[in-house]
Design an enzyme around this catalytic site. Structure first.
Site, PDB file in Angstrom:
ATOM      1  N   PRO A   8       0.534  -1.645  -0.504  1.00  0.00           N
ATOM      2  CA  PRO A   8       0.246   0.177  -0.140  1.00  0.00           C
ATOM      3  C   PRO A   8       0.908   1.419   0.240  1.00  0.00           C
ATOM      4  O   PRO A   8       1.373   1.442   0.928  1.00  0.00           O
ATOM      5  CB  PRO A   8      -1.324  -0.349   1.013  1.00  0.00           C
ATOM      6  CG  PRO A   8       0.088  -1.064   1.818  1.00  0.00           C
ATOM      7  CD  PRO A   8       1.043  -1.810   1.089  1.00  0.00           C
ATOM      8  N   TYR A  12      -0.485   5.778  12.469  1.00  0.00           N
ATOM      9  CA  TYR A  12      -1.727   6.068  12.556  1.00  0.00           C
ATOM     10  C   TYR A  12      -3.111   6.100  13.573  1.00  0.00           C
ATOM     11  O   TYR A  12      -1.923   4.501  14.467  1.00  0.00           O
ATOM     12  CB  TYR A  12      -2.240   5.497  11.353  1.00  0.00           C
ATOM     13  CG  TYR A  12      -1.858   6.758  10.034  1.00  0.00           C
ATOM     14  CD1 TYR A  12      -1.564   7.449   9.847  1.00  0.00           C
ATOM     15  CD2 TYR A  12      -0.472   5.760   8.884  1.00  0.00           C
ATOM     16  CE1 TYR A  12      -1.123   8.464   8.717  1.00  0.00           C
ATOM     17  CE2 TYR A  12       0.078   6.276   8.145  1.00  0.00           C
ATOM     18  CZ  TYR A  12      -0.183   7.618   8.212  1.00  0.00           C
ATOM     19  OH  TYR A  12       0.898   8.368   6.845  1.00  0.00           O
TER      20      TYR A  12
END
Length: 384
Positions: free
Chosen positions: A29, A188
């Site tokens: 990703p 995150y």
């Protein structure tokens, strides 16, 4: 064209949850910031995105999408496509159709940035996180993170976000994805709960090495219940320092987390766990990164072995190339190898590795957007 020895282990088939892969070269990703703005904070996959993913699709190969916000307030970064509106679902459906037309598979990486944003990107609202500790440095809008520190999430808000992950999983299936990868890495939101220098909570979601993984386990259970555990994976980064995440005991902390994941009920257990090699860092070079880790001989092997006992597959990422990817599989260090930067600059990467072609170098300056947008995105040469 040059000569590189063919890496046979990379081309062995692999059953990954619900997917039957023809080879073990996975696209990482990679945030590319090339999607179209529909309205403030809402970016939709476009024709250029379709071309990008289609270029990198291969027969029986697996692609992981760029990090994809699960809600309007989950990110807000410019050019990043979400999975929370009908238009985004329709845009992603064109991407997945293009990948399937080439015989490939694709998972949607689900993302909530937590404290890694500022009010200007999320409708003027305050960012949230595990605690009220801000990231150092500046955000993409030029403002200091410290000027608008995050607010510690309430338990109710945490539970709402868990449900948002499950709902986003269902939307991903509606958009034609084969499943989802939960983004639990890189500093995150979910990763913020794991690190003791960020999570200073004293409730059931923090305060001890036993409690900090709770949100991860709840998200995995919720997503598995929504779309099936064999269509769910998760990315973790135990040794990563990105965005001021620096746990004091990464080895013990993530080993416990992996044990908890391995001990989930079969119907909640993810198909795979995806991790970064200790050598990988966004800022430090490989030798400096290893020297900086307090853990003696840091390795992913302990996490791999913990998960393997429960049948959970292991994907390894971080500075892999044509020479070191095969040995990772031969040594049973992973079930598949994930390539990021070289998949950016080599759309036909599996073919090149199989045929022994030299790899095209990547251009870092075009990783996060460019003018024109196809530069460093869809204009790398394809030979395969």
């Amino acid at each position: 064209m040059g000569s590189i020895d063919v890496i046979d282990p990379l081309f062995e088939p692999l059953r990954l949850g619900a997917l039957s892969l023809s080879h073990r070269i996975v696209q990482a990703p990679c945030t590319r910031m090339r999607s179209s703005k529909e309205s403030d904070g809402v970016f939709v996959p476009n024709a250029l995105n379709v071309e990008y993913y289609s270029q990198r699709a291969s027969e029986g190969g697996l692609l992981l999408t760029e990090a994809t916000p699960i809600s309007r307030l989950a990110a807000g970064y410019p050019g990043v496509p979400g999975i929370f509106t009908l238009s985004q679902i329709a845009g992603w459906k064109k991407v997945t159709d293009a990948v399937y037309a080439k015989g490939g598979f694709i998972l949607c990486q689900l993302w909530h940035v937590g404290r890694a944003t500022v009010p200007s990107f999320i409708e003027g609202k305050q960012a949230v996180g595990a605690s009220n500790i801000p990231i150092s440095g500046n955000a993409l809008d030029g403002s200091e993170y410290g000027a608008s520190p995050p607010r510690a999430m309430t338990v109710e808000e945490i539970q709402n976000v868990v449900e948002e992950y499950a709902t986003a999983s269902k939307r991903a299936i509606e958009a034609g994805f084969d499943g989802v990868e939960i983004h639990g890495a890189n500093g995150y939101l979910l990763d913020q709960f794991l690190h003791d220098n960020v999570n200073i909570r004293t409730d059931e979601y923090g305060g001890s090495i036993e409690k900090r993984p709770r949100i991860i386990l709840e998200v995995l259970k919720a997503c598995a219940a929504a779309i099936g555990a064999d269509r769910v994976g998760i990315r973790l980064s135990p040794y990563n320092y990105f965005q001021d995440t620096r746990d004091s005991r990464p080895h013990a902390n993530w080993k416990l987390l992996c044990s908890k994941i391995a001990n989930l009920a079969t119907e909640s257990r993810p198909a795979y766990v995806h991790m970064f090699e200790p050598r990988f860092d966004e800022v430090l070079d490989e030798s400096a990164k290893i020297d900086s880790l307090a853990v003696e001989k840091p390795s992913l092997d302990v996490f791999r072995s913990t998960l393997k006992k429960s049948g959970i597959l292991f994907l390894a990422a971080g500075n892999f190339n044509a020479k070191n990817a095969g040995p990772k599989l031969i040594g049973d260090g992973a079930d598949a190898v994930v390539f990021g930067r070289y998949f950016i600059s080599n759309p036909d990467l599996p073919w090149r590795l199989r045929e022994g072609f030299l790899l095209t170098p990547y251009d870092r300056t075009t990783f996060y957007g460019a003018d024109p947008p196809q530069k460093g995105y869809t204009d790398y040469p394809i030979y395969g």
